[in-house]
Motif scaffolding. Structure first.
Motif, short mmCIF file in Angstrom:
data_model
loop_
_atom_site.label_atom_id
_atom_site.label_comp_id
_atom_site.label_asym_id
_atom_site.label_seq_id
_atom_site.Cartn_x
_atom_site.Cartn_y
_atom_site.Cartn_z
N LEU A 339 92.95 69.03 63.49
CA LEU A 339 92.20 67.71 64.05
C LEU A 339 91.07 67.86 65.05
O LEU A 339 90.03 67.19 64.84
N ILE A 340 91.48 68.45 65.85
CA ILE A 340 90.55 68.89 67.04
C ILE A 340 89.07 69.37 66.25
O ILE A 340 87.97 69.35 66.54
N ALA A 341 89.24 70.53 65.40
CA ALA A 341 88.37 71.28 64.89
C ALA A 341 87.66 70.52 63.81
O ALA A 341 86.30 70.55 63.65
N ALA A 342 88.36 69.34 63.10
CA ALA A 342 87.47 68.57 62.27
C ALA A 342 86.72 67.66 63.12
O ALA A 342 85.53 67.35 62.60
N VAL A 343 87.03 67.00 64.38
CA VAL A 343 86.35 66.41 65.10
C VAL A 343 85.18 67.14 65.47
O VAL A 343 83.98 66.71 65.37
N SER A 344 85.23 68.49 65.78
CA SER A 344 83.92 69.37 66.15
C SER A 344 82.92 69.46 65.09
O SER A 344 81.82 69.50 65.06
N ASP A 345 83.64 69.80 64.04
CA ASP A 345 82.73 69.93 62.63
C ASP A 345 81.87 68.68 62.50
O ASP A 345 80.72 68.75 62.07
N ALA A 346 82.12 67.45 62.84
CA ALA A 346 81.73 66.16 62.43
C ALA A 346 80.69 65.79 63.55
O ALA A 346 80.18 64.65 63.45
N SER A 347 80.66 66.70 64.57
CA SER A 347 79.83 65.98 65.88
C SER A 347 78.89 67.16 66.06
O SER A 347 78.91 68.42 66.08
N HIS A 348 77.56 66.22 66.75
CA HIS A 348 76.48 67.26 67.00
C HIS A 348 76.91 67.98 68.32
O HIS A 348 77.48 67.38 69.12
N PRO A 349 76.34 69.06 68.54
CA PRO A 349 76.67 69.80 69.81
C PRO A 349 76.21 69.00 71.08
O PRO A 349 77.00 68.99 72.04
N SER A 350 75.46 68.05 70.99
CA SER A 350 74.70 67.38 72.10
C SER A 350 75.81 66.19 72.45
O SER A 350 75.78 65.66 73.64
N TRP A 351 76.66 65.69 71.41
CA TRP A 351 77.53 64.70 71.95
C TRP A 351 78.81 64.85 71.57
O TRP A 351 79.84 64.12 71.38
N ARG A 352 79.13 66.18 71.13
CA ARG A 352 80.72 66.95 70.65
C ARG A 352 81.76 66.63 71.90
O ARG A 352 82.63 66.19 71.65
N ALA A 353 81.19 66.78 72.92
CA ALA A 353 82.24 66.52 74.54
C ALA A 353 82.53 65.23 74.48
O ALA A 353 83.87 64.99 74.58
N ARG A 354 81.60 64.20 74.19
CA ARG A 354 81.97 62.76 74.11
C ARG A 354 82.72 62.39 73.16
O ARG A 354 83.63 61.65 73.26
N SER A 355 82.37 63.07 71.69
CA SER A 355 83.36 62.58 70.63
C SER A 355 84.52 62.91 70.78
O SER A 355 85.83 62.33 70.51
N LEU A 356 84.67 64.28 71.34
CA LEU A 356 86.06 64.87 71.56
C LEU A 356 86.98 64.09 72.62
O LEU A 356 88.29 63.70 72.44
N SER A 357 86.13 63.46 73.54
CA SER A 357 86.82 62.61 74.57
C SER A 357 87.45 61.32 73.83
O SER A 357 88.50 60.75 74.10
N VAL A 358 86.43 60.66 73.14
CA VAL A 358 86.86 59.64 72.30
C VAL A 358 88.21 59.66 71.50
O VAL A 358 88.98 58.98 71.37
N TYR A 359 87.96 60.87 70.68
CA TYR A 359 89.24 61.25 69.74
C TYR A 359 90.65 61.57 70.58
O TYR A 359 91.43 60.84 70.30
N ARG A 360 90.45 62.26 71.79
CA ARG A 360 91.51 62.33 72.67
C ARG A 360 91.98 61.33 73.70
O ARG A 360 93.17 60.84 73.75
N PHE A 361 91.25 60.21 73.58
CA PHE A 361 91.60 58.74 74.00
C PHE A 361 92.46 58.19 72.93
O PHE A 361 93.50 57.79 73.58
N TRP A 362 91.84 57.99 71.86
CA TRP A 362 92.84 57.50 70.79
C TRP A 362 93.95 58.11 70.64
O TRP A 362 95.33 57.82 70.45
N ARG A 363 94.13 59.60 70.52
CA ARG A 363 95.19 60.41 70.27
C ARG A 363 96.06 60.17 71.67
O ARG A 363 97.34 59.92 71.17
N ASP A 364 95.82 60.32 72.79
CA ASP A 364 96.81 60.18 73.82
C ASP A 364 97.19 58.66 74.21
O ASP A 364 98.29 58.63 74.96
N LEU A 365 96.58 57.71 73.67
CA LEU A 365 96.87 56.62 73.76
C LEU A 365 98.21 56.18 72.84
O LEU A 365 99.27 55.59 73.09
N GLY A 366 98.63 57.23 72.03
CA GLY A 366 99.68 57.25 71.15
C GLY A 366 100.86 57.58 72.12
O GLY A 366 102.08 56.96 71.67
N TYR A 367 100.90 58.21 73.12
CA TYR A 367 101.85 58.65 74.00
C TYR A 367 102.35 57.12 74.37
O TYR A 367 103.73 56.99 74.27
N ALA A 368 101.57 56.32 75.02
CA ALA A 368 102.04 55.01 75.53
C ALA A 368 102.53 54.20 74.37
O ALA A 368 103.56 53.44 74.67
#
Length: 423
Positions: A339-368
């Motif tokens: 999943l993390i690699a798939a998000v990185s594949d689909a993201s431009h390097p200039s906004w990859r960190a932000r895209s990964l942070s959004v993905y991880r926002f939704w992913r870790d909201l799953g804990y709650a």
């Protein structure tokens, strides 16, 4: 644009010292979660006498919500301040956590400790992932993420076993929690003294990408990652459900196993096997996603998780629970780095960190969401129903991924081409 230093190069071989250091640091990050996997739910039920499952799992809800928003902020901070500073900030939030658990006179202290742990994990774990992806470049993302998640979740498993053993010998507190003190001090010290920032590696990678995508705002990146890009949407919903079932297992499994007569040491074994297998197998599944593609591993992994959860709910034997824990770890190992690699594949390097942070926002909201919904179902219908309901939802998420996600073959083709050229 700042020109990268000519000494900067992309690749695991070229950056192995920093990469290995970040692997070690993420083991300490994961170990901070591991101190809670076995012991903390039992502190709630046995030391504080909390009868409500929903109330017991509130510490996971506080962790998940805070970590999700810390993830969302981490990409922005990484682009503005640099990766290393955000990593150190994450450890600063993590340092008080084991002491709060050690000295907690009431359950509210545990909830507060987990809010701090959520901030720490959201910042520190995010940075170890982003920095490894920065270092290796586009051809080794699956391997990079696999090694990162191996270190983190293998440490979760080892620590869950160790704290379960120590709790069986010496009680739930304080001895098992001392492990967390060691992790926090070592992780913070290594981050401050030895880690180097990786923004120059991002600049180098950006030189080979189209520049028209680099001006996206955070709102646009959030929309792309959440619903506008079908691959990013598929990854975000699968990540949310994956951590939803992990949040359920974190809070519900110790109570379920204890209710069926298992002692704390055997509970510790079961709670260690799942993240231990998850961690170890990512050393294989991460690189496999580079070769085979991301989608197949994600879909199959979600369905293996669903099978494991249903097996846990329907059986009452330690042997079957052990098999289910093995399968749950295997399924999660197939999903997580892919999943993390798939998000990185689909993201431009200039906004990859932000895209990964959004993905991880939704992913870790799953804990709650997972902990709270499972707690409510368990209080209403019983613990097995809570586990079975999450199993069904996990299967459905895999089906959504199968229908929505399109395989991106660019990274796979680059990997094969690179192997041929060096063969």
């Amino acid at each position: 644009m700042i020109q990268p230093s000519p000494r900067i190069a992309l690749g695991l071989k070229e950056n192995w010292r920093q990469f290995a250091l970040l692997v070690v640091i993420n083991a300490f990050v994961g170990g901070m979660v591991g101190i809670e996997r076995t012991v903390v739910p039992l502190i709630g039920s046995e030391e504080f006498g909390i009868a409500s499952t929903t109330l017991v799992v509130t510490f996971i809800v506080s962790f998940g919500v805070v970590k999700a928003f810390a993830n969302l902020l981490s990409g922005q901070l990484a682009d503005r301040w640099g990766r290393k500073r955000v990593l150190i900030l994450g450890w600063l939030f993590g340092l008080p956590v084991p002491f709060l658990i050690l000295w907690a006179p009431s359950w509210s202290w545990i909830i507060a400790a987990n809010a701090l742990l959520g901030v720490s994990q959201g910042l520190a774990w995010s940075m170890t992932v982003i920095m490894k992806v920065d270092l290796v470049g586009p051809k080794g993302r699956g391997l990079a993420v696999g090694l990162n998640e191996f270190a983190g979740y293998f440490a979760v498993g080892v620590t869950a076993f160790l704290t379960g053993y120590l709790a069986g010998q010496y009680g739930l507190r304080p001895i098992p929690i001392y492990v967390g003190v060691v992790y926090a001090v070592l992780g913070f010290a290594l981050s401050v003294l030895l880690v180097c920032d990786t923004r120059a590696h991002v600049q180098l990678e950006m030189a080979n990408h189209p520049k028209e995508e680099s001006s996206l705002s955070f709102r646009e990146v959030f929309a792309l990652t959440t619903f506008r890009d079908r691959n990013l949407f598929a990854a975000s919903q699968a990540g949310l459900v994956n951590n939803l079932n992990d949040g359920m297992s974190w809070g519900i499994f110790p109570l379920f196993f204890a209710a069926n007569g298992l002692g704390v040491e055997k509970i510790g074994i079961l709670k260690a096997v799942y993240p231990g297998v998850w961690g170890l197998c990512q050393v294989l599944t991460g690189p496999l996603s580079d070769r085979w593609g991301r989608k197949g591993l994600i879909v199959a992994g979600m369905w293996v998780q669903a099978l494991a959860l249903m097996m846990t709910a329907l059986t009452r034997d330690f042997g079957w629970w052990l098999v289910a824990s093995l399968l749950l770890g295997l399924g999660t190992a197939m999903v997580y780095p892919s999943l993390i690699a798939a998000v990185s594949d689909a993201s431009h390097p200039s906004w990859r960190a932000r895209s990964l942070s959004v993905y991880r926002f939704w992913r870790d909201l799953g804990y709650a969401i997972g902990a709270l919904s499972a707690g409510l179902i368990a209080d209403t219908f019983g613990l097995p129903w809570a586990i079975g309901s999450i199993a069904a939802l996990t299967f459905l998420s895999g089906a959504i991924t199968a229908l929505v996600m399109r395989e991106r073959l660019t990274a796979v083709a680059d990997h094969v081409s690179a192997n041929r050229s060096t063969g």
